[in-house]
Structure formats: C-alpha cells, structure tokens
Design a protein around this motif. Sequence first.
Motif, mmCIF file in Angstrom:
data_model
loop_
_atom_site.group_PDB
_atom_site.id
_atom_site.type_symbol
_atom_site.label_atom_id
_atom_site.label_comp_id
_atom_site.label_asym_id
_atom_site.label_seq_id
_atom_site.Cartn_x
_atom_site.Cartn_y
_atom_site.Cartn_z
ATOM 1 N N GLY A 217 76.090 -87.170 -28.074
ATOM 2 C CA GLY A 217 76.008 -88.374 -27.953
ATOM 3 C C GLY A 217 74.503 -88.999 -28.474
ATOM 4 O O GLY A 217 75.131 -90.232 -27.730
ATOM 5 N N SER A 218 73.978 -87.912 -29.116
ATOM 6 C CA SER A 218 72.619 -89.160 -29.286
ATOM 7 C C SER A 218 72.652 -89.929 -30.487
ATOM 8 O O SER A 218 73.690 -89.558 -31.706
ATOM 9 C CB SER A 218 71.570 -87.591 -29.789
ATOM 10 N N ARG A 219 71.484 -90.318 -30.994
ATOM 11 C CA ARG A 219 71.422 -91.951 -32.263
ATOM 12 C C ARG A 219 70.165 -91.713 -32.056
ATOM 13 O O ARG A 219 70.256 -92.066 -33.506
ATOM 14 C CB ARG A 219 71.817 -93.377 -31.090
ATOM 15 N N SER A 220 69.494 -91.519 -31.447
ATOM 16 C CA SER A 220 67.688 -92.297 -32.477
ATOM 17 C C SER A 220 67.285 -90.464 -32.852
ATOM 18 O O SER A 220 68.372 -89.264 -33.346
ATOM 19 C CB SER A 220 67.090 -91.827 -30.856
ATOM 20 N N TRP A 221 65.943 -90.303 -33.783
ATOM 21 C CA TRP A 221 65.708 -89.369 -34.166
ATOM 22 C C TRP A 221 65.595 -87.892 -33.450
ATOM 23 O O TRP A 221 65.888 -87.017 -33.437
ATOM 24 C CB TRP A 221 64.361 -89.283 -35.220
ATOM 25 N N LEU A 222 64.981 -88.092 -32.730
ATOM 26 C CA LEU A 222 63.858 -87.261 -31.905
ATOM 27 C C LEU A 222 66.403 -86.831 -31.073
ATOM 28 O O LEU A 222 66.089 -85.626 -31.052
ATOM 29 C CB LEU A 222 63.324 -86.485 -30.508
ATOM 30 N N GLY A 223 66.489 -87.729 -30.794
ATOM 31 C CA GLY A 223 67.796 -87.321 -29.808
ATOM 32 C C GLY A 223 68.642 -85.809 -31.017
ATOM 33 O O GLY A 223 69.221 -85.380 -30.441
ATOM 34 N N VAL A 224 68.791 -86.990 -32.350
ATOM 35 C CA VAL A 224 69.677 -86.314 -32.808
ATOM 36 C C VAL A 224 68.916 -84.762 -33.747
ATOM 37 O O VAL A 224 70.011 -83.649 -33.490
ATOM 38 C CB VAL A 224 70.644 -86.764 -34.677
ATOM 39 N N LEU A 225 67.851 -84.962 -33.344
ATOM 40 C CA LEU A 225 67.492 -83.060 -33.625
ATOM 41 C C LEU A 225 67.179 -82.682 -32.608
ATOM 42 O O LEU A 225 67.826 -81.306 -32.960
ATOM 43 C CB LEU A 225 65.685 -83.781 -33.861
ATOM 44 N N MET A 226 66.884 -83.004 -31.144
ATOM 45 C CA MET A 226 67.165 -81.629 -30.172
ATOM 46 C C MET A 226 68.892 -81.931 -29.859
ATOM 47 O O MET A 226 69.294 -80.784 -28.989
ATOM 48 C CB MET A 226 66.346 -82.672 -28.420
ATOM 49 N N GLY A 227 69.250 -83.421 -30.023
ATOM 50 C CA GLY A 227 70.803 -82.844 -28.994
ATOM 51 C C GLY A 227 71.838 -81.906 -30.322
ATOM 52 O O GLY A 227 73.282 -81.577 -29.736
ATOM 53 N N SER A 228 71.244 -81.505 -31.130
ATOM 54 C CA SER A 228 71.895 -80.628 -32.435
ATOM 55 C C SER A 228 71.972 -79.060 -31.684
ATOM 56 O O SER A 228 72.370 -78.300 -32.318
ATOM 57 C CB SER A 228 71.548 -80.614 -33.731
ATOM 58 N N ALA A 323 80.524 -81.880 -19.427
ATOM 59 C CA ALA A 323 80.192 -82.773 -18.177
ATOM 60 C C ALA A 323 79.191 -84.293 -17.506
ATOM 61 O O ALA A 323 78.367 -85.117 -16.992
ATOM 62 C CB ALA A 323 80.332 -81.925 -16.627
ATOM 63 N N ALA A 324 77.756 -83.347 -17.803
ATOM 64 C CA ALA A 324 76.441 -84.292 -17.123
ATOM 65 C C ALA A 324 75.385 -83.549 -18.906
ATOM 66 O O ALA A 324 74.677 -82.762 -18.791
ATOM 67 C CB ALA A 324 76.076 -83.169 -16.861
ATOM 68 N N PRO A 325 75.838 -84.593 -19.885
ATOM 69 C CA PRO A 325 74.182 -83.740 -21.213
ATOM 70 C C PRO A 325 73.333 -84.518 -20.756
ATOM 71 O O PRO A 325 73.177 -85.339 -20.428
ATOM 72 C CB PRO A 325 75.231 -84.630 -21.863
ATOM 73 N N VAL A 326 72.301 -83.310 -21.516
ATOM 74 C CA VAL A 326 70.775 -84.236 -21.162
ATOM 75 C C VAL A 326 70.472 -85.604 -22.030
ATOM 76 O O VAL A 326 71.491 -85.582 -23.584
ATOM 77 C CB VAL A 326 69.727 -83.088 -21.447
ATOM 78 N N ARG A 327 70.023 -86.656 -21.255
ATOM 79 C CA ARG A 327 69.398 -87.980 -22.450
ATOM 80 C C ARG A 327 69.021 -87.739 -23.295
ATOM 81 O O ARG A 327 67.821 -88.051 -22.881
ATOM 82 C CB ARG A 327 69.665 -89.144 -21.545
ATOM 83 N N TRP A 328 69.383 -87.041 -24.689
ATOM 84 C CA TRP A 328 67.425 -86.609 -25.172
ATOM 85 C C TRP A 328 66.936 -88.032 -25.472
ATOM 86 O O TRP A 328 66.364 -87.647 -26.399
ATOM 87 C CB TRP A 328 68.224 -85.944 -26.004
ATOM 88 N N ASP A 329 67.875 -89.110 -25.914
ATOM 89 C CA ASP A 329 67.230 -90.603 -26.690
ATOM 90 C C ASP A 329 66.502 -90.616 -25.902
ATOM 91 O O ASP A 329 65.488 -91.618 -25.638
ATOM 92 C CB ASP A 329 68.831 -91.338 -26.524
ATOM 93 N N GLY A 330 65.761 -90.377 -24.143
ATOM 94 C CA GLY A 330 65.089 -90.718 -23.519
ATOM 95 C C GLY A 330 63.962 -89.764 -23.928
ATOM 96 O O GLY A 330 62.510 -90.903 -23.477
#
Length: 621
Positions: A217-228, A323-330
């Motif tokens: 459920g990422s939304r930032s640039w790094l969040g979308v890149l790392m979340g993929s 269950a416990a996703p890493v918050r890459w948006d941080g």
Amino acid sequence: MSEQKPGSPESAEASGPPADAPPNPQSPSPSPSPSPSPSPSPGQASPEQASPVKETAAPRPPAPQPGPYAAQGAEPPATPAYLHAQRQRAQGAQQTWQPGRPWQPPVKRPGATAKLRPAAPPLIPLAVLWAVLATAVLSALLLGDGLGVNLLIVAVPAALAAAFAARAAGRRLRPWTVTWAVGGLALLAVPALLDAGWPTFLAVVSAFALGSLALHGSRSWLGVLMGSVGTLDSVVPGIRWGWRGVRKRADDSRGRWGTVVRTSAVAVGLLVVFGTLFASADANFADLLGRLTPDVSIVDGPLRTFLFLVGLVGALAAARTAAAPVRWDGLSVKPGKPRGRTEWALPLIVLDLLFAAFIALQLVVLLGGYDKVHEKTGLTHADYARQGFWQLLWATLLTLLVIALALRWAPRGGSRDRTLVRAVLGTLCVLTLVVVASALRRMDLYVDEYGLTRLRISVAAMELWLGVVLVLILAAGVFGARFLPRAIAVSAAAAVLAFGLISPDAVVAQQNVQRFEDDRTSIDIDYLKDLSADAVPALDKLPEPQRSCALRVIQGELRGSGSPWYATSWSEARAEEILRKRPANTDRRTCYGLGTDGVREGVREGERGGYEQDHDDYDPY
C-alpha cells in the motif's frame, strides 16, 4: 545530635508510612486492636504536642480522576500492537551507557530501518496455513509443464493466504489495494492467452510487482519503487512465522493429527480405487481423467520438490507481508537546496529553445511526408528513420531525468516561484511530446519500407508509454503530484497488459502478410517462421508454398510439445485447430528454394529470403 529512642513517636513516624497513604497490597494489614486507645485528658499533652520540633506533613498527591470508562464499568481499550512496539523502540533508544557500570553490555541501537518495520504479527491463522499448503501443492503439480492458466490457478490460494493474514492483523481493504490486486491477476491472464515468451515474461514480472504493491500500500516515489519488490524482504521472516505457527498448533493439537492422517488416507484410497474402475469401464472418462490429472513421474521429483518449496516460501512471504508490511513510505530523500530563479530557470529556458528549433525542422517529417524528406535531405525512408529514432528515444529518457533533477532544486519561495516552475517545465514537457511524435513517425516510415519486427514494435510501444508519462507529469503540474507515483505505476502496468493483449507476434505477422498481399513482391519467410503460435491465424492467409514454409516450424513445435490443458495457452489451442484442418505439407526442398533454410548457390549479392535487400547491412532494429 541526640538519638531517637526506638519507642519514641518520632521514630515511629520516620519508619512507618504516613497515615493517609494507601495500604501496601504486598504486606498484610495490621490486625485491629480489641479496644480503642484512650484519648489524652485536657491537662495532658499529646506526644505530638510534647515534641519541641513541629513536623510539617508532606503534600498529598492529587487523587486520580476516574477515566471515561469508569462510569460504564468497562475495560479501557488495549494499546495497539504497533504503538506498543514503537514505545518499546523509543525506550530502547533512550537508554544510554552508564559510566559507573563498566561491565554493562552496550545497548543495541535500533537499525536505520527500525522505524519502517511494524510489530510482529499475531500467530499465523489456520486458514493461512491451509492456503499456503494449497499454493505449494498446486505449484508442484502444475508449474512443471509450462506456463498457461496454471499461473492463475496457483495465484488464487496465494491471494487468499494474504487476504486471511491481513484480516487477522486488522488491516482494512482500500481502493488502491483492490486496484493493484485486480491488475496483477489481469496480467497473469496474458500467459493463459498468448504463446510468445517475451510478453509473457513482462506480464509475469509486472504481476509480481503489482501484487507486492497491493500488500504494502505504498504511495510515495520510494514507497512505490521499494514496495514493488518489498515482498522479497519477507521471505526469511515469513518462514520463521510459519514455522512458529506450525509448532504451536502441533503442540496444542497432537491428538488430532492422527485423525487427519487417517481421514486423508481413506479419501485418497477411495479416489484411487473407484477412479481406476471408472477409467477402465469408459474410454472417454479415462481420457478426461488423463487430461485433468497432472503427469507426475519420479524423474521430475527434484523439479517438483523445488516448485513445492518455491510455492510454499512465496505464499508465506506474501501472507507475512500482508500481516505486517514494511512501511516503505517512511523512506524519504532530503530535498535539494532551492536555487535562485535565474540560476535555475536559465539553463532550462535554453533547453526549451533548443527543443523548439529542432521541432521546427521536424514539422517537415510530421506534415510533409516522404517526398519532403527526400527533397530536403536526399535520404530514403529507412536511412532517415534509422538515423534518428534511437537518438530521439534517448532524448526522451534524458528529458525525464532533467525534469526530476529540476524539481529537486527548484525555487520554493512562493506562488511566483511555483508559476515559474510550472511554466518552464510545462513547456519542456510539451516540446518533448512533439519529439515523441517525431520518433514514432520515423519508426512508421521505416516499417512502411521494411516491415514490422518484434524489436520495432517493442521500442515503439516504449516510446508511446514515455509520452503517456509526460502527459501525467503535465497533469500533475496542474492538479497536484499526490497521485503521480501511483499513476505512473498504473500506466506502466496498463501498457504491459495492453502490449500482451494485442499479441505482438500476431500484429507482426499481420502487417507483413498485408504488405505481401498489397505488392506481391517479397516476404521474409525466414523471419516469420520463428514467430510463436500467436501468428498462425495471420500466416494461414498466405498462399502456398509461402504458407506451409512459414508454418511448418510452428507445426512441429506444437506436435512435439504435449503440454497438458493447464499449460496450454488459448493461442496454442487455436493454432493446433487451424493446423489440424489445414496442415503444412510443403517439403523442405521447396522452402529451401524460397530461401527460408539457407542461401541458394548462385544467388546474387544482396538477395536474401528470395527478395532483394537494401545494401546497407547496418540495421540496429
């Protein structure tokens, strides 16, 4: 200083608790005296009054106020697990080294990504374990024979495992989660429809990326890149999580395992006995049973075991991430230092002028056609298109990089700075769109001259997607960039899906067959015969002997594949039906005369495939 006697009132007050203090729950309360102590007479002073020093009582602490749940008689809500974990990490970070205790071990500091990792998930639910086991078994049985609808079949229990784990952890279903999940499942339909390997590979990789984004459920640039690709981070934690859950449940229900084993053995035995009897009684049922049952042999044991482990680990990683996703948006990148308006805008304005001058010359290509091109430059279609397509493609990519760097160091002083940034970068995006159109026009000229190939349609599709990205950047400049990272990810996934659904091999074959029907001069049979089964309907329209020479290689591959139903695409089934009705019967000698199996002796230089080629051998695409 005078000593106080043990029995004096001062020593009693100094050693005992104050009179208004609450009783200690760990110590027993003193037994009440049988008779009240006599009060002192008026003429007799009390021990407190006899003391020469008057002691002042300590101020009482304020009485605790009743909480909002006291009146209702309800328990206050428990602290959420993620808040409890954050408090523990904060307390650990506040601990420091104590110089007075030299043998104290050093405090372990939280890592750089500690704030991104949530608390450990609860015990793995039983439904998740069964879904993970189903994914592993289906992977071992279905994925060893090729790719087709089996990928969708295996993805269903894996998605259910992630859904059960997210529900047990208290996560809610959000619109973007549904978007990523539906997009990933749609991409897995490409292997079920097409036979070509290259669009299938792009679709499978993109489906994995969208599935990982659905879990994070990422939304930032790094969040979308790392979340993929973030699901890979949960591989090892997922294995540990699943192992702890299995051990815990095995310890709690040891007596039930015998019942499960006996029930499963009886069910399998009944299926084998009656299935064998029915198969021997009816040939049609035996054929249906043979098609539905995976062909598993001892020789495939290592491969099946590996696929079982891949399905098991992949499903556990997906469930653990849900269950416990890493918050890459941080993760965040520190913005660059804002530059002055002149320092920032002057290089970009010069670049805009350069683009405008180039585009003024490209209007000849866009509006004038081949006659104007030949008149102005003296170049043919192929020479002109080959001369600049790749340069324009790189220019588009570098322009996107320039826009990203310009936004990093853009002035951010107020509304006037925002207007300047939008004007300069918006102009650059519009001019780059014209460059994209020029590159596509060059490719169109080249395809008209020499036909369509896999590489040509691929780079054209990529250039078209870059144009879509530029349009999204323009829209973000007007409406805001909040959804820009996710919008670009959606556009990429949609481009891969559309590229697969149009069936590139079929488009290539159709365009070359159409050119052959229009001028009846030449067709590159040597290239067309290496296409996939997706091209069979288009190649079936060719006259003989070109038709059989183009289809005989594909026909041999289909007859020798022997793939079961779950590893056979819709294009393969359609091609088998076409070739069953009209098989390719031309012999090898006839096809050799057309130049599909080599170059004939005595052929003149520059002729290949039965028709004359351009003498310039350089063709990068």
